[in-house]
Design an enzyme around this catalytic site. Sequence first.
Site, PDB file in Angstrom:
ATOM      1  N   SER A  14     -52.873  52.959  25.256  1.00  0.00           N
ATOM      2  CA  SER A  14     -51.694  53.109  24.403  1.00  0.00           C
ATOM      3  C   SER A  14     -51.956  52.531  23.018  1.00  0.00           C
ATOM      4  CB  SER A  14     -50.544  52.330  25.054  1.00  0.00           C
ATOM      5  OG  SER A  14     -49.483  52.165  24.149  1.00  0.00           O
ATOM      6  N   TYR A  25     -46.847  44.646  28.177  1.00  0.00           N
ATOM      7  CA  TYR A  25     -47.286  46.023  28.474  1.00  0.00           C
ATOM      8  C   TYR A  25     -48.604  46.325  27.746  1.00  0.00           C
ATOM      9  CZ  TYR A  25     -47.625  51.061  27.765  1.00  0.00           C
ATOM     10  OH  TYR A  25     -48.102  52.343  27.664  1.00  0.00           O
ATOM     11  N   LYS A  35     -52.789  46.942  29.037  1.00  0.00           N
ATOM     12  CA  LYS A  35     -53.672  48.053  28.637  1.00  0.00           C
ATOM     13  C   LYS A  35     -54.959  47.506  28.018  1.00  0.00           C
ATOM     14  CE  LYS A  35     -50.971  51.359  29.958  1.00  0.00           C
ATOM     15  NZ  LYS A  35     -51.354  52.274  31.036  1.00  0.00           N
TER      16      LYS A  35
HETATM   17  N1  UFG Z   1     -35.168  54.616  19.239  1.00  0.00           N
HETATM   18  C1  UFG Z   1     -33.811  54.626  18.931  1.00  0.00           C
HETATM   19  N2  UFG Z   1     -32.929  54.920  19.928  1.00  0.00           N
HETATM   20  C2  UFG Z   1     -33.311  55.224  21.207  1.00  0.00           C
HETATM   21  C3  UFG Z   1     -34.698  55.231  21.516  1.00  0.00           C
HETATM   22  C4  UFG Z   1     -35.592  54.899  20.496  1.00  0.00           C
HETATM   23  O1  UFG Z   1     -33.422  54.369  17.792  1.00  0.00           O
HETATM   24  O2  UFG Z   1     -32.443  55.496  22.050  1.00  0.00           O
HETATM   25  C5  UFG Z   1     -36.124  54.286  18.174  1.00  0.00           C
HETATM   26  C6  UFG Z   1     -36.984  53.075  18.524  1.00  0.00           C
HETATM   27  O3  UFG Z   1     -36.326  51.890  18.162  1.00  0.00           O
HETATM   28  C7  UFG Z   1     -38.252  53.349  17.729  1.00  0.00           C
HETATM   29  C8  UFG Z   1     -38.373  54.888  17.773  1.00  0.00           C
HETATM   30  O4  UFG Z   1     -37.051  55.358  18.068  1.00  0.00           O
HETATM   31  O5  UFG Z   1     -38.083  52.953  16.409  1.00  0.00           O
HETATM   32  C9  UFG Z   1     -39.329  55.384  18.842  1.00  0.00           C
HETATM   33  O6  UFG Z   1     -38.995  54.772  20.078  1.00  0.00           O
HETATM   34  P1  UFG Z   1     -39.608  55.199  21.494  1.00  0.00           P
HETATM   35  O7  UFG Z   1     -39.011  54.298  22.519  1.00  0.00           O
HETATM   36  O8  UFG Z   1     -39.461  56.670  21.688  1.00  0.00           O
HETATM   37  O9  UFG Z   1     -41.167  54.917  21.333  1.00  0.00           O
HETATM   38  P2  UFG Z   1     -41.931  53.568  20.937  1.00  0.00           P
HETATM   39  O10 UFG Z   1     -42.661  53.852  19.675  1.00  0.00           O
HETATM   40  O11 UFG Z   1     -41.061  52.376  20.977  1.00  0.00           O
HETATM   41  O12 UFG Z   1     -42.894  53.403  22.205  1.00  0.00           O
HETATM   42  C10 UFG Z   1     -43.989  54.238  22.436  1.00  0.00           C
HETATM   43  C11 UFG Z   1     -44.276  54.316  23.932  1.00  0.00           C
HETATM   44  C12 UFG Z   1     -44.667  52.967  24.459  1.00  0.00           C
HETATM   45  C13 UFG Z   1     -45.783  52.399  23.626  1.00  0.00           C
HETATM   46  C14 UFG Z   1     -45.418  52.384  22.156  1.00  0.00           C
HETATM   47  C15 UFG Z   1     -46.511  51.896  21.293  1.00  0.00           C
HETATM   48  O13 UFG Z   1     -43.152  54.788  24.622  1.00  0.00           O
HETATM   49  O14 UFG Z   1     -45.079  53.092  25.798  1.00  0.00           O
HETATM   50  O15 UFG Z   1     -45.087  53.718  21.770  1.00  0.00           O
HETATM   51  O16 UFG Z   1     -47.590  52.689  21.446  1.00  0.00           O
HETATM   52  F1  UFG Z   1     -46.037  51.120  23.989  1.00  0.00           F
END
Ligand code: UFG
Length: 329
Positions: free
Chosen positions: A116, A140, A144
Amino acid sequence: MSILVTGGAGYIGSHTVKQLLQENYEVIVLDNFSSGREELLIGGEIIRGDLRNKKTLQEVFASYKIDAVIHFASLIQVGESYQNPQKYYQHNLLTSLNLLEVMLAHHVRKFIFSSSAAVYGEPQKIPIPEDHPLVPTNPYGQTKLFVEIILKDYARAYGLKFISLRYFNAAGADPEGKLGEMHEPETHLIPNILLTLLGQKKEFYLFGTDFPTPDGTAIRDYIHVTDLATAHVLAVKKLLAGEIQTDFINLGTTKGYSVLEVIREAEKITGLKLNYQRHPRRPGDVPILLASRERARQKLGWELHYSDLETIIQTAWAWHQKVATSLHR
Ligand code: UFG
């Protein structure tokens, strides 16, 4: 050739199984169905079993001739990993150690690992190259990184050949409509927007509007799950052909979208208006994550076919609508 796919009933695993079957590999799926779904299995040999149980693994490797392993099975929620790190070390680290031990004992030495972008932590450079410092900011990401370190040691000591694929933001659904995202609970941005538009989630929270980005919301590199799956098939081929011995490869597009841009595109595609509430940042969320994809292009010959935002959201929307209709039947 025969491939063992752990976590093959999950989101990225199931899309990869589909492509492996299309390319005539024999596929053995090993999944404990803690988050994997029967509905996402469209073929191959299915074994229900948990990687924490070495006996199950010994039986699998004794029963099947296996040429390579793709290891998807993993817990994926960053927030939960803060609250309950023990669960993450047991499910993500112990399982990988067991799998490597048993596969090496059976002389299986080709391994693809689901890593990741979380291994990088706060980016010091954008787009992030693979040789960027590895400083994960949550358990997490630590799990990894630990597995990546173990892979390097096992390669040196036991002749393991591996490719660790570092995913950025997996999104979208099978363009043929057979597979898609079904996390429970769902925490990812695109499904949460679409499930709210479908009325299946009551409210959408926009986490963080004060990031140092042009519109104040976080920027991510969204990569279509079908393109991700293709990268796994390419990686298996390279390992089996002996063209790659060991490598760490980013899977992303280098292009980023802010949360507000994603919301706008989803509204355009669905013709619906999203009501959202602004919330503070989630702990650990970084302002911007973008992958350098030079290595993936050079080493795997990986090209993108579905990873524009429009196709990502269109395929995800078709999938969520289909699941919603079948649930209400
Ligand atoms: N977000 C919202 N509302 C939501 C969900 C997400 O505003 O309901 C925002 C988050 O705060 C973030 C962006 O949208 O700013 C993306 O969020 P995601 O949860 O879709 O993805 P992340 O970048 O947080 O996480 C992903 C993977 C993880 C991994 C991470 C870093 O899901 O497993 O990338 O690589 F760890």
